[in-house]
Each structure stands twice: as C-alpha cells, then as structure tokens.
Design an enzyme around this catalytic site. Structure first.
Site, PDB file in Angstrom:
ATOM      1  N   CYS A 112       2.367 -11.018  -1.575  1.00 13.65           N
ATOM      2  CA  CYS A 112       1.435 -11.765  -2.447  1.00 13.65           C
ATOM      3  C   CYS A 112       1.939 -13.159  -2.794  1.00 13.65           C
ATOM      4  CB  CYS A 112       1.176 -10.987  -3.725  1.00 13.65           C
ATOM      5  SG  CYS A 112       0.597  -9.325  -3.420  1.00 13.65           S
ATOM      6  N   HIS A 249      -1.321 -15.491  -9.550  1.00 10.85           N
ATOM      7  CA  HIS A 249      -1.712 -14.412  -8.634  1.00 10.85           C
ATOM      8  C   HIS A 249      -2.499 -13.364  -9.411  1.00 10.85           C
ATOM      9  CE1 HIS A 249      -1.677 -11.138  -5.897  1.00 10.85           C
ATOM     10  NE2 HIS A 249      -0.639 -10.509  -6.410  1.00 10.85           N
ATOM     11  N   ASN A 279      -6.889  -7.424  -6.171  1.00 12.43           N
ATOM     12  CA  ASN A 279      -5.682  -8.086  -5.646  1.00 12.43           C
ATOM     13  C   ASN A 279      -5.858  -8.313  -4.143  1.00 12.43           C
ATOM     14  OD1 ASN A 279      -3.154  -8.729  -4.668  1.00 12.43           O
ATOM     15  ND2 ASN A 279      -2.071  -7.164  -5.852  1.00 12.43           N
TER      16      ASN A 279
HETATM   17  N1  ACO Z   1      -8.212   6.255 -12.356  1.00 15.90           N
HETATM   18  C1  ACO Z   1      -7.942   7.099 -13.344  1.00 15.90           C
HETATM   19  N2  ACO Z   1      -6.691   7.442 -13.690  1.00 15.90           N
HETATM   20  C2  ACO Z   1      -5.695   6.887 -13.004  1.00 15.90           C
HETATM   21  C3  ACO Z   1      -5.920   5.977 -11.939  1.00 15.90           C
HETATM   22  C4  ACO Z   1      -7.237   5.675 -11.619  1.00 15.90           C
HETATM   23  N3  ACO Z   1      -7.547   4.830 -10.639  1.00 15.90           N
HETATM   24  N4  ACO Z   1      -4.711   5.586 -11.450  1.00 15.90           N
HETATM   25  C5  ACO Z   1      -3.782   6.204 -12.164  1.00 15.90           C
HETATM   26  N5  ACO Z   1      -4.353   6.999 -13.109  1.00 15.90           N
HETATM   27  C6  ACO Z   1      -3.713   7.843 -14.089  1.00 15.90           C
HETATM   28  C7  ACO Z   1      -2.308   8.205 -13.675  1.00 15.90           C
HETATM   29  O1  ACO Z   1      -2.336   9.339 -12.837  1.00 15.90           O
HETATM   30  C8  ACO Z   1      -1.671   8.505 -15.017  1.00 15.90           C
HETATM   31  O2  ACO Z   1      -2.060   9.810 -15.427  1.00 15.90           O
HETATM   32  P1  ACO Z   1      -0.998  10.810 -16.086  1.00 15.90           P
HETATM   33  O3  ACO Z   1      -0.556  10.109 -17.341  1.00 15.90           O
HETATM   34  O4  ACO Z   1      -1.796  12.036 -16.320  1.00 15.90           O
HETATM   35  O5  ACO Z   1       0.102  10.925 -15.082  1.00 15.90           O
HETATM   36  C9  ACO Z   1      -2.355   7.529 -15.972  1.00 15.90           C
HETATM   37  O6  ACO Z   1      -3.559   7.113 -15.313  1.00 15.90           O
HETATM   38  C10 ACO Z   1      -1.520   6.321 -16.301  1.00 15.90           C
HETATM   39  O7  ACO Z   1      -0.995   5.792 -15.119  1.00 15.90           O
HETATM   40  P2  ACO Z   1      -0.033   4.580 -15.149  1.00 15.90           P
HETATM   41  O8  ACO Z   1       0.472   4.341 -13.762  1.00 15.90           O
HETATM   42  O9  ACO Z   1       0.967   4.743 -16.250  1.00 15.90           O
HETATM   43  O10 ACO Z   1      -1.018   3.397 -15.567  1.00 15.90           O
HETATM   44  P3  ACO Z   1      -0.653   1.909 -15.904  1.00 15.90           P
HETATM   45  O11 ACO Z   1      -1.171   1.592 -17.245  1.00 15.90           O
HETATM   46  O12 ACO Z   1       0.789   1.576 -15.589  1.00 15.90           O
HETATM   47  O13 ACO Z   1      -1.542   1.114 -14.855  1.00 15.90           O
HETATM   48  C11 ACO Z   1      -1.374   0.004 -12.756  1.00 15.90           C
HETATM   49  C12 ACO Z   1      -1.348   1.331 -13.463  1.00 15.90           C
HETATM   50  C13 ACO Z   1      -2.742  -0.613 -12.940  1.00 15.90           C
HETATM   51  C14 ACO Z   1      -1.122   0.252 -11.282  1.00 15.90           C
HETATM   52  C15 ACO Z   1      -0.286  -0.944 -13.326  1.00 15.90           C
HETATM   53  O14 ACO Z   1       0.943  -0.255 -13.419  1.00 15.90           O
HETATM   54  C16 ACO Z   1      -0.109  -2.186 -12.512  1.00 15.90           C
HETATM   55  O15 ACO Z   1      -0.973  -3.029 -12.428  1.00 15.90           O
HETATM   56  N6  ACO Z   1       1.076  -2.374 -11.905  1.00 15.90           N
HETATM   57  C17 ACO Z   1       1.327  -3.547 -11.097  1.00 15.90           C
HETATM   58  C18 ACO Z   1       0.600  -3.429  -9.795  1.00 15.90           C
HETATM   59  C19 ACO Z   1       0.778  -4.672  -8.960  1.00 15.90           C
HETATM   60  O16 ACO Z   1       0.681  -5.758  -9.469  1.00 15.90           O
HETATM   61  N7  ACO Z   1       1.037  -4.486  -7.696  1.00 15.90           N
HETATM   62  C20 ACO Z   1       1.240  -5.618  -6.859  1.00 15.90           C
HETATM   63  C21 ACO Z   1       0.862  -5.202  -5.513  1.00 15.90           C
HETATM   64  S1  ACO Z   1       0.935  -6.631  -4.568  1.00 15.90           S
HETATM   65  C22 ACO Z   1       1.410  -6.398  -2.981  1.00 15.90           C
HETATM   66  O17 ACO Z   1       2.369  -6.978  -2.582  1.00 15.90           O
HETATM   67  C23 ACO Z   1       0.584  -5.491  -2.122  1.00 15.90           C
END
Ligand code: ACO
Length: 322
Positions: A112, A249, A279
């Site tokens: 990214c 980003h 993203n």
């Molecule tokens: N719908 C419903 N529930 C979900 C979903 C979904 N799509 N995804 C996860 N959950 C659930 C999980 O299973 C978890 O349930 P549990 O507590 O029963 O285990 C709960 O929601 C909370 O999950 P978390 O992972 O703690 O949620 P968080 O608030 O951390 O948000 C997220 C997750 C959005 C992925 C966040 O951590 C984030 O944005 N991280 C950074 C991601 C990023 O920027 N990635 C860059 C990629 S770039 C590249 O190079 C490809």
C-alpha cells in the site's frame, strides 16, 4: 538545480460496485459492523478488467489533466502487488498500450506504500537529470487475492488505479519524501507465493490469498502514520498550520481518525473517500489525491502531506506543494 512538480492526476475504478449488504450474502457480516469498524460502505471490483486495463484508464486521464503529449513521457513506474503476469510488468505493457516507444518502464512492489515509493524513485530520477516527465501509477486488482470466505479481510479491499504525471519544475514543489521498512517477520500481513517443492511431484501451484492480523496492523498503522507526518514536518521546519490538508492511505477510517487525533490535526483537513472504495492498496493514495483535486479539496498552491503504510511492512510520506 532541477526541481519537480505534479503536472496532472487521474484515476479509474471498475464499474461493478459491491455494497456491504452484498457481502453479507456470502459471509456472516453486516453493513453496521463494516461501516462502524472501517468507514467502508462499498467498493469497486473488477469483473474482467486487468490491472493493466485499470492502469491505462487512470493514465490517459492523468495525461490529459497534465495537458502534455504522451510522447513527452520518458519514464513509467507502476506500483502494484497484483501484476497480471510475473513478467512482463504492468509498466511495460502500459508503455505498449499507450503506444510510447522505447522508454524506461518497470514495476515496484511496496504494497500500500508503493505509490509513495514510486514517487520517491521518479523524483530522484528526474532531479538526477536523466528524465523529464514521468508517469507513475498505483494499480491493483486486489480482489483477486481476496479470500471471499474470510470476513476478517474480504470486507476491506477493492480494485482501482490512480496515476500522476511528474515533471521537471523551476520551483521546489515536491519538497521532501521519506520511506521506510520493517520486515514483517511476525507475518502480520502477507500473501504467499506457491512453496518451492519438488516440481515433478508437487506440480500444482495454487494462488494464496491475503492473511492479516488486523489488530496488530491497526497498531502499526496508527503509530507509523503520525510518526511519518511528524518526521516530514520536523525535517522541513513546518507545523500542521502550514498544511492545507493530509491525504492518507485509505485503509480504515478509524486509523485516519486516530492518526489525526494524535497529530492534533482537525479531521476536516484529512481527505476521506474510503467509504466508496475500501482499501485499494497502491492505488489508494493516487485515487485519493485525484479525487481531492477534482472536488476542489486540494487546490493549486496548497501544501499537503500524503502518507501511507502497508505490507512489507512499509511506510512512506511526501511533503508537496500542489
Ligand atoms: N463482520 C462481522 N464481524 C466481524 C467481521 C465482519 N466482517 N470481521 C471480524 N469480525 C468479528 C471478529 O470475528 C471478532 O469477533 P470475536 O470478538 O467474536 O472474535 C470481532 O468482530 C472483532 O474483531 P476485531 O478483529 O477485533 O475487530 P477490529 O475492531 O480490530 O477491526 C479491522 C478489524 C477492521 C480489520 C481492523 O483491525 C483494521 O482495520 N486493521 C488494519 C487493517 C489494515 O489496515 N490492513 C492493511 C492492509 S493493506 C495491504 O497491504 C494489503
């Protein structure tokens, strides 16, 4: 002394739009969860257009915005993690599709942060005196690496491309660029190539998909984005009051909210379009910059910082006068 400037921007996303509720048809999720945790409402996905096709559309828009003849371009760099082929690179095929003969063209991969890395390379290549006008593109069909049965990741990504023409300038407009890397030995964010095994026995190679430890990536992102912005301000003796806006980003609105809060920068100065695209990896920054220009959020003469983080782990930022 040779300086550089942005001459024009362009972007393109595929027509098909997948809304949050559409995703709940094949994974257990809902619009409320996705929107409240990420700020994403919908994303564009390719149903046939390649990374090259998206790059081409964004590039022709940038060329016409820059009001240049395409044959003035002497360098093309495409940042992507979703090249259509292992080789040739997207940049080489883009050169042919644009019908520009015999110039330097290559791809880079810094996930990214790739567009900022590409900007740093062309900036130095032009300032070094060898090139005059460069086309840089971030183009991704990230949804081809998406595991559509994994709700933790499939809700986050989209496809698209953004492009920019960078040219020689008499004034110092692309003032400073920094990049960095912290090799991801903890495998927080990756997509593996097929393992090297006995090619005779294990001849079936399968495409992997994106794996991510979301909470850990979130922590990294909210640390590295404010660090990068602060470093650029310190290196250039400016404060947040000297900046018209920040174009970050678009990975998660909460990452941008938290970064702005820690930097004590008003959210009104932070450009946001993640709601429409999710993203889009290396395409995210140039799409956001192009839309900021088109909507009048970023105006001629404005000073801004663009900042990104991504797989690698990588990060980068640039201080620019538009
Ligand atoms: N719908 C419903 N529930 C979900 C979903 C979904 N799509 N995804 C996860 N959950 C659930 C999980 O299973 C978890 O349930 P549990 O507590 O029963 O285990 C709960 O929601 C909370 O999950 P978390 O992972 O703690 O949620 P968080 O608030 O951390 O948000 C997220 C997750 C959005 C992925 C966040 O951590 C984030 O944005 N991280 C950074 C991601 C990023 O920027 N990635 C860059 C990629 S770039 C590249 O190079 C490809």
């Amino acid at each position: 002394m040779i300086f550089t400037e942005i001459l024009g921007t362009g972007s393109y996303t595929p027509k098909k739009v997948l809304k949050n509720d559409d995703l709940s048809e094949f994974v257990e999720t809902n619009n409320e969860w996705i929107y409240s945790r990420t700020g994403i409402e919908e994303r564009h996905i390719s149903t046939g257009e390649s990374t090259l096709d998206l790059a081409y559309e964004a590039s022709t828009r940038a060329i016409s915005a820059a009001k240049i003849n395409k044959n003035e371009i002497d360098l093309i760099i495409v940042a992507t993690v979703t090249s259509d082929y292992a080789f040739p690179g997207v940049a080489n095929l883009l050169q042919a599709k644009l019908d520009i003969k015999g110039i330097t063209a290559f791809d880079i991969n810094a996930a990214c942060s790739g567009f900022i890395y590409a900007l740093q390379i062309v900036d130095k290549m032009i300032k070094g005196g060898g090139f005059k006008k460069a086309l840089i593109v971030g183009s991704e069909t990230l949804t081809r690496l998406t595991d559509w049965s994994d709700r933790n990741t499939c809700v986050l990504f989209g496809d698209g491309a953004g492009a920019m023409i960078i040219g020689e300038s008499k004034e110092n407009k692309i003032v400073d660029i920094i990049t960095g890397s912290q090799g991801d030995v903890d495998m927080l964010l990756y997509c593996k190539n097929p393992e090297l095994k006995d090619p005779i026995i294990n001849h079936i190679s399968r495409q992997d998909h994106i794996h991510m430890k979301g909470a850990e990536v979130f922590k990294f992102a909210t640390r590295i984005m404010p660090y990068t912005v602060t470093s650029l301000m310190e290196r250039n003796n400016i404060t947040k009051d000297d900046l018209n806006c920040i174009i970050a980003h678009q990975a998660n609105k909460r990452i941008i909210d938290k970064s702005a809060k820690d930097l004590k920068i008003d959210m009104e100065k932070m450009y946001l379009n993640i709601n429409k695209y999710g993203n889009t990896s290396a395409a995210s920054v140039p799409i956001a910059i192009d839309e900021a220009v088109k909507t009048g959020f970023l105006k001629k003469g404005d000073k801004f910082i663009t900042v990104a983080f991504g797989g690698g782990l990588t990060w980068g930022g640039a201080y620019i006068e538009f």
